[in-house]
Design a protein around this motif. Structure first.
Motif, PDB file in Angstrom:
ATOM      1  N   VAL A  44       0.836  -1.213   0.000  1.00 18.28           N
ATOM      2  CA  VAL A  44       0.000   0.000   0.000  1.00 18.28           C
ATOM      3  C   VAL A  44       0.862   1.251   0.000  1.00 18.28           C
ATOM      4  O   VAL A  44       0.442   2.307  -0.478  1.00 18.28           O
ATOM      5  CB  VAL A  44      -1.001   0.023   1.186  1.00 18.28           C
ATOM      6  CG1 VAL A  44      -1.947  -1.171   1.118  1.00 18.28           C
ATOM      7  CG2 VAL A  44      -0.282   0.060   2.527  1.00 18.28           C
ATOM      8  N   TYR A  77      -7.270  -1.863  -6.672  1.00 21.29           N
ATOM      9  CA  TYR A  77      -7.772  -2.017  -5.311  1.00 21.29           C
ATOM     10  C   TYR A  77      -6.628  -1.869  -4.314  1.00 21.29           C
ATOM     11  O   TYR A  77      -5.543  -2.389  -4.534  1.00 21.29           O
ATOM     12  CB  TYR A  77      -8.414  -3.393  -5.123  1.00 21.29           C
ATOM     13  CG  TYR A  77      -9.540  -3.653  -6.090  1.00 21.29           C
ATOM     14  CD1 TYR A  77     -10.821  -3.181  -5.838  1.00 21.29           C
ATOM     15  CD2 TYR A  77      -9.323  -4.374  -7.266  1.00 21.29           C
ATOM     16  CE1 TYR A  77     -11.856  -3.414  -6.722  1.00 21.29           C
ATOM     17  CE2 TYR A  77     -10.355  -4.615  -8.168  1.00 21.29           C
ATOM     18  CZ  TYR A  77     -11.611  -4.129  -7.894  1.00 21.29           C
ATOM     19  OH  TYR A  77     -12.632  -4.346  -8.769  1.00 21.29           O
ATOM     20  N   VAL A  78      -6.901  -1.192  -3.223  1.00 20.55           N
ATOM     21  CA  VAL A  78      -5.941  -1.100  -2.134  1.00 20.55           C
ATOM     22  C   VAL A  78      -6.615  -1.679  -0.891  1.00 20.55           C
ATOM     23  O   VAL A  78      -7.811  -1.468  -0.669  1.00 20.55           O
ATOM     24  CB  VAL A  78      -5.458   0.350  -1.907  1.00 20.55           C
ATOM     25  CG1 VAL A  78      -6.557   1.245  -1.440  1.00 20.55           C
ATOM     26  CG2 VAL A  78      -4.284   0.384  -0.955  1.00 20.55           C
ATOM     27  N   CYS A  79      -5.865  -2.428  -0.129  1.00 27.04           N
ATOM     28  CA  CYS A  79      -6.408  -3.083   1.056  1.00 27.04           C
ATOM     29  C   CYS A  79      -6.593  -2.053   2.176  1.00 27.04           C
ATOM     30  O   CYS A  79      -5.619  -1.505   2.697  1.00 27.04           O
ATOM     31  CB  CYS A  79      -5.485  -4.203   1.497  1.00 27.04           C
ATOM     32  SG  CYS A  79      -6.085  -5.089   2.948  1.00 27.04           S
ATOM     33  N   ALA A  80      -7.839  -1.796   2.520  1.00 27.66           N
ATOM     34  CA  ALA A  80      -8.161  -0.845   3.584  1.00 27.66           C
ATOM     35  C   ALA A  80      -7.602  -1.324   4.921  1.00 27.66           C
ATOM     36  O   ALA A  80      -7.159  -0.506   5.741  1.00 27.66           O
ATOM     37  CB  ALA A  80      -9.667  -0.647   3.669  1.00 27.66           C
ATOM     38  N   LEU A  83      -3.898  -0.449   5.014  1.00 24.67           N
ATOM     39  CA  LEU A  83      -3.734   0.986   5.266  1.00 24.67           C
ATOM     40  C   LEU A  83      -3.937   1.296   6.747  1.00 24.67           C
ATOM     41  O   LEU A  83      -3.145   2.007   7.359  1.00 24.67           O
ATOM     42  CB  LEU A  83      -4.726   1.797   4.427  1.00 24.67           C
ATOM     43  CG  LEU A  83      -4.424   1.928   2.935  1.00 24.67           C
ATOM     44  CD1 LEU A  83      -5.606   2.556   2.211  1.00 24.67           C
ATOM     45  CD2 LEU A  83      -3.163   2.731   2.699  1.00 24.67           C
ATOM     46  N   SER A  89      -4.704   5.284   6.715  1.00 23.36           N
ATOM     47  CA  SER A  89      -6.064   5.342   6.160  1.00 23.36           C
ATOM     48  C   SER A  89      -6.426   6.706   5.590  1.00 23.36           C
ATOM     49  O   SER A  89      -7.161   6.802   4.617  1.00 23.36           O
ATOM     50  CB  SER A  89      -7.091   4.947   7.221  1.00 23.36           C
ATOM     51  OG  SER A  89      -6.907   3.605   7.584  1.00 23.36           O
ATOM     52  N   LYS A  99     -10.817   1.321  -2.152  1.00 19.92           N
ATOM     53  CA  LYS A  99     -10.380   0.713  -0.895  1.00 19.92           C
ATOM     54  C   LYS A  99     -11.304  -0.457  -0.598  1.00 19.92           C
ATOM     55  O   LYS A  99     -12.519  -0.301  -0.570  1.00 19.92           O
ATOM     56  CB  LYS A  99     -10.416   1.736   0.240  1.00 19.92           C
ATOM     57  CG  LYS A  99      -9.389   2.833   0.072  1.00 19.92           C
ATOM     58  CD  LYS A  99      -9.418   3.820   1.209  1.00 19.92           C
ATOM     59  CE  LYS A  99      -8.389   4.911   0.987  1.00 19.92           C
ATOM     60  NZ  LYS A  99      -8.421   5.930   2.047  1.00 19.92           N
ATOM     61  N   SER A 100     -10.732  -1.625  -0.389  1.00 14.71           N
ATOM     62  CA  SER A 100     -11.489  -2.847  -0.173  1.00 14.71           C
ATOM     63  C   SER A 100     -10.942  -3.595   1.031  1.00 14.71           C
ATOM     64  O   SER A 100      -9.762  -3.469   1.362  1.00 14.71           O
ATOM     65  CB  SER A 100     -11.400  -3.760  -1.398  1.00 14.71           C
ATOM     66  OG  SER A 100     -11.923  -3.137  -2.539  1.00 14.71           O
TER      67      SER A 100
END
Length: 118
Positions: A44, A77-80, A83, A89, A99-100
């Protein structure tokens, strides 16, 4: 429809992995429009705005992520969860991403025919 997934899981500037992954995505985008990018774990940090790689004597390739929109790479997609785990975040990112949760990312990865990890 066959999708090709690219997973970025390593931090930038500690190795050439992120730059090589971005180069692979840009090259592959010339031949396929079915690309999906995932930024998970330390990956990320590839998307963080306001990096200063010259301070650690590294090449600034992060701004090149902005070229993805010109190459019609739209599924990013970025992993929430990643983050949040890193306290990022609310940090600005260099490109627009979805954000997923890690669960949703795992499901999306399952829909990819091939997955390359960088």
């Amino acid at each position: 429809m066959k999708k090709l997934g690219f997973v970025f899981s390593s931090a930038p500037h500690g190795s050439a992995s992120g730059r090589e992954g971005l180069d692979a995505v840009l090259a592959t985008s010339n031949y396929s429009e079915d690309l999906v990018l995932f930024f998970v774990g330390d990956g990320v940090m590839q998307l963080l705005a306001d990096q200063k790689p010259s301070d650690v004597l590294s090449r600034d390739y992060i701004s090149t992520f902005k070229m993805l929109s010109l190459c019609d790479v739209e599924e990013i997609y970025v992993c929430a969860d990643s983050l949040a785990d890193r306290g990022l975040s609310e940090h600005p990112l260099v490109i627009e991403v979805e954000k997923s949760s890690s669960t949703d990312i795992a499901a999306s990865l399952g829909r990819c025919t091939k997955v390359l990890q960088f």
